[in-house]
Enzyme design. Structure first.
Site, mmCIF file in Angstrom:
data_model
loop_
_atom_site.group_PDB
_atom_site.id
_atom_site.type_symbol
_atom_site.label_atom_id
_atom_site.label_comp_id
_atom_site.label_asym_id
_atom_site.label_seq_id
_atom_site.Cartn_x
_atom_site.Cartn_y
_atom_site.Cartn_z
ATOM 1 N N PRO A 50 -18.930 -56.300 40.599
ATOM 2 C CG PRO A 50 -21.161 -55.857 40.145
ATOM 3 C CD PRO A 50 -20.148 -55.800 41.243
ATOM 4 C CD GLU A 51 -13.449 -57.819 36.740
ATOM 5 O OE1 GLU A 51 -12.745 -57.292 35.857
ATOM 6 O OE2 GLU A 51 -13.092 -58.834 37.371
ATOM 7 C CE LYS A 81 -14.093 -52.555 39.121
ATOM 8 N NZ LYS A 81 -13.417 -53.253 40.230
ATOM 9 N NE ARG A 114 -10.895 -58.900 45.305
ATOM 10 C CZ ARG A 114 -11.741 -58.543 44.333
ATOM 11 N NH1 ARG A 114 -11.896 -57.256 44.009
ATOM 12 N NH2 ARG A 114 -12.444 -59.447 43.687
#
Length: 269
Positions: free
Chosen positions: A2-3, A52, A258
């Site tokens: 989750p961002e 986060k 990523r």
């Protein structure tokens, strides 16, 4: 993972459901039994996010720190709460609702000094009132690292993840390979300001939408995006598809562990 906007939504939901109330706490899984016992019966005094990281305060000085990581989930429901299903690390329950935490990367109680050390290693958060673009730029401006990697470094700016990284670079026409020290304040401040706008909208809606009105499906006569992340985006997970602006082919490669997505035509090679 989750961002940051998701974690800010979780903090707001904790305040709404449990704020000012004595909560019941248990660890059905057993891995947070001692922490749940300390929380049980205490008033939830506040909840906030920094990037986060979720920080939930109770009467007494200790703070519940949660980092969802890749696999963590936090779900809320109405009372009466059903029997826990699966590996529930922590259940909080109040008069109006309950919350179950599963599979987090971190679920721990921190002393004030530990909270400070956590905050000190994080960069400023675009969603926080104390988020300072110039503080982040001081770190960016002395770095040889490409901006695409810096935007994923939580010690530089806390909260953005892979989607916001790709989308904000595209929206501002910034080549992902530009080293931080060559970016300049004007381009960095434009990236920061756009992150503030996009992430605030993410907090409001619970999804990531980054496409301007003129490029939405109804404006362009194209089908809406179908993806488990939801939302309309320019380049994220659109490798090999035509750019919504210039028609070129969206590219991808791994940066910082990523997959990065970008348009060579709109952002430079």
């Amino acid at each position: 993972m989750p961002e940051g906007h998701t974690v800010h939504r979780l903090a707001a939901e904790h305040r709404r459901v449990f704020g000012g109330e004595r909560v019941r706490a248990e660890s059905p899984q057993g891995r947070f039994a001692a922490g749940a016992a300390w929380i049980d019966g205490r008033v939830l005094a506040g909840a906030e996010a920094h990037g986060k990281h979720l920080l939930v305060g109770f009467e007494g000085e200790r703070v519940l720190h949660v980092h969802l990581g890749i696999y963590g989930t936090y779900g809320f429901g109405a009372v009466p709460a059903p029997e826990p299903v699966g590996a529930v690390r922590l259940r909080l329950a109040g008069a109006a609702g309950f919350a179950d935490l599963r599979g987090p990367n971190a679920c721990e109680l921190l002393e004030p000094g530990e909270v400070k050390r956590l905050r000190d290693r994080l960069g400023p958060d675009p969603l926080r009132a104390d988020g300072d673009a110039r503080e982040a730029f001081a770190r960016v401006a002395r770095s040889r690292v490409p901006v695409a990697a810096l935007l994923m470094d939580q010690s530089v700016v806390a909260g953005p993840g892979n989607i916001y990284r790709a989308e904000v670079l595209f929206r501002q026409g910034v080549c992902p390979d530009v080293p931080g020290r060559e970016l300049g304040w004007e381009r960095w401040s434009a990236l920061w300001d756009d992150l503030v706008v996009l992430m605030r909208e993410g907090v409001r809606t619970g999804r990531i939408d980054t496409v301007r009105a003129e490029h939405m499906p109804e404006a362009m006569g194209r089908p809406p995006r179908v993806d488990d992340h939801g939302g309309e985006v320019y380049v994220y997970r659109r490798a090999g598809s035509p750019c919504l602006v210039c028609g070129g082919v969206v590219a991808t490669r791994v940066v910082g562990g990523r997959n990065l997505f970008w348009c060579p035509g709109c952002q430079g090679a």
